[in-house]
Design a protein around this motif. Structure first.
Motif, PDB file in Angstrom:
ATOM      1  N   ILE A  15       2.597  36.461 -58.813  1.00  0.00           N
ATOM      2  CA  ILE A  15       3.640  36.131 -59.781  1.00  0.00           C
ATOM      3  C   ILE A  15       4.955  36.791 -59.391  1.00  0.00           C
ATOM      4  O   ILE A  15       6.014  36.163 -59.391  1.00  0.00           O
ATOM      5  N   ARG A  16       4.883  38.059 -59.009  1.00  0.00           N
ATOM      6  CA  ARG A  16       6.096  38.782 -58.634  1.00  0.00           C
ATOM      7  C   ARG A  16       6.769  38.171 -57.423  1.00  0.00           C
ATOM      8  O   ARG A  16       7.983  38.091 -57.335  1.00  0.00           O
ATOM      9  N   SER A  17       5.958  37.724 -56.480  1.00  0.00           N
ATOM     10  CA  SER A  17       6.530  37.158 -55.256  1.00  0.00           C
ATOM     11  C   SER A  17       6.992  35.723 -55.469  1.00  0.00           C
ATOM     12  O   SER A  17       7.486  35.090 -54.551  1.00  0.00           O
ATOM     13  N   ILE A  26      -1.645  28.379 -62.456  1.00  0.00           N
ATOM     14  CA  ILE A  26      -2.262  29.147 -61.388  1.00  0.00           C
ATOM     15  C   ILE A  26      -3.679  28.613 -61.205  1.00  0.00           C
ATOM     16  O   ILE A  26      -4.149  27.804 -62.004  1.00  0.00           O
ATOM     17  N   PRO A  27      -4.369  29.005 -60.145  1.00  0.00           N
ATOM     18  CA  PRO A  27      -5.729  28.496 -59.928  1.00  0.00           C
ATOM     19  C   PRO A  27      -6.646  28.782 -61.125  1.00  0.00           C
ATOM     20  O   PRO A  27      -6.409  29.708 -61.890  1.00  0.00           O
ATOM     21  N   THR A  28      -7.676  27.990 -61.262  1.00  0.00           N
ATOM     22  CA  THR A  28      -8.634  28.191 -62.349  1.00  0.00           C
ATOM     23  C   THR A  28      -9.462  29.445 -62.082  1.00  0.00           C
ATOM     24  O   THR A  28      -9.480  29.972 -60.968  1.00  0.00           O
ATOM     25  N   GLU A  29     -10.166  29.886 -63.095  1.00  0.00           N
ATOM     26  CA  GLU A  29     -11.016  31.066 -62.946  1.00  0.00           C
ATOM     27  C   GLU A  29     -12.038  30.854 -61.836  1.00  0.00           C
ATOM     28  O   GLU A  29     -12.283  31.752 -61.035  1.00  0.00           O
ATOM     29  N   GLY A  63      -5.475  25.065 -68.496  1.00  0.00           N
ATOM     30  CA  GLY A  63      -5.429  26.059 -67.440  1.00  0.00           C
ATOM     31  C   GLY A  63      -4.551  27.236 -67.803  1.00  0.00           C
ATOM     32  O   GLY A  63      -4.207  27.432 -68.969  1.00  0.00           O
ATOM     33  N   THR A  64      -4.193  27.990 -66.808  1.00  0.00           N
ATOM     34  CA  THR A  64      -3.424  29.213 -67.016  1.00  0.00           C
ATOM     35  C   THR A  64      -2.052  29.063 -66.389  1.00  0.00           C
ATOM     36  O   THR A  64      -1.934  28.680 -65.232  1.00  0.00           O
TER      37      THR A  64
END
Lengths: 228, 228
Positions: A15-17, A26-29, A63-64
DNA sequence: CAGTGGTCTAGACCACTCC
DNA sequence: GAGTGGTCTAGACCACTGG
């Protein structure tokens, strides 16, 4: 090692980058667990911690997502005043400054869900750290639902300590604001009348009944701090 | 059903009823799991939540104790100002009130880890909710480590929004205090000079570098609320 | 209906800390 | 050393929600 902390660090890094920019899924769990070689429960724990403080937002089926707003939730420590003073390495002192049975103020009546005719016990106290005024407090107790108390009960310990010995509080509610010190406030805090003070109002509940309402005033140099 | 929430409710119930009084050890995770007929992980999850907010205290080898102090940790929501205003159902308005490259104030220099000779960009802005002044803010940006920005960049959106478009902030630090409105503060907030205002100072970090320091002033009626 | 997160389980090992 | 909480695993089922 694949601890949940390391998974959290990995995600924070992406996230920071800006590899995973704000608003992006973002990818799933499952994908993360497979990619990092750990169990899904571990990924879940890491992502839950991040969702708790507002870094990411999670929705079933969707998702996330990396949170877009600057909003953050932080943990605010509201220690008991005795603890607060002792943790500073200062000597705690307490003095009762007033005790009376009276009708509640409007704010207190509202917080305690009382009507104007009801009675409360109003307790005023000053807390000192190394003999310097640290906090001037007024507590209104819901006299209807609490065991009777006398002035002597509060000569040595505060209303909150008296209360904690008798009932277990389940939850509370805070309100933080800036206010102008009144004449009585100023006298006890040894500041000039009209000086800005930080006011913290707290209502304490046991189950569905509000038991006490406290208004604590802190002198101008006082700071409430929190980080994340 | 033995969800972790039901385990939490069970434990809270024992604490509220003083069956497990403050300071007392409660059963171990194993005992609770056996007694309630669920897995130890479920009990662990429930107890962890309670420990997080200060209801109980846990120590390895020793066990879990009901907290004795009145101390509580609560979650404080620090929304972006735009969100805060829009969530009130009010119309958000932003206006740039100042933009200059200058030496930081002492507080800003300290927060940004700069020395007195360093330069910062100081941005002043006023936020309104339904045309009423809601917050007057000064932001100092760490000019050394940020892309250059011009006054025009901030005519329509706030410094925080500009910042969020370019970097991802990893963490922050707050300080909340009461202060006296200065002449400039009073003018923008449309209050009298000397009125008590609630001041929130926030430092925003990306990794190990502080990027911005903001001082937000709220008029006297403003309240910061939190519950648990 | 299918995909995602939310949770539970049973078992295991580790980390800390009191004795 | 032994007892406690802290965590990981592999698998399972459930709850919510978008298409």
């Amino acid at each position: 090692m694949n601890t949940w902390q390391s998974v959290r660090a990995y995600v924070l890094d992406r996230i920071r980058s800006r590899e995973w920019p704000p608003g992006e899924l973002i990818p799933t769990e499952q994908e993360l667990a497979a990619g990092l070689g750990c169990a899904r429960a571990t990924v879940n724990r890491a992502l839950r911690e991040l969702a708790d403080i507002g870094i990411i937002e999670r929705r079933r089926k969707v998702g996330t997502r990396v949170a877009t707003t600057l909003a953050r939730r932080t943990v605010l420590d509201m220690p008991a005043i005795r603890t607060e003073i002792e943790d500073m390495g200062a000597i705690y002192a307490y003095a009762l400054a007033g005790f009376s049975v009276e009708a509640p103020t409007e704010a207190a009546a509202h917080a305690l869900q009382l009507s104007a005719g009801d009675e409360t016990v109003a307790i005023k106290a000053i807390y000192c750290a190394d003999d310097l005024p640290h906090c001037f407090e007024t507590v209104w107790l819901n006299a209807r639902v609490l065991p009777p108390l006398k002035r002597e009960d509060l000569e040595r310990k505060s209303a909150h300590e008296w209360l904690a010995d008798r009932v277990t509080l389940t939850h509370g509610h805070f309100s933080i604001m800036a206010d102008r010190a009144g004449a009585e406030d100023a006298r006890h805090l040894k500041i000039e009348e009209g000086t800005p003070v930080l006011a913290i109002e707290r209502t304490n509940w046991a189950d569905t009944t509000p038991l006490s309402f406290a208004r604590q005033l802190y002198p101008p140099q006082h700071r409430l701090m929190s980080g994340d």
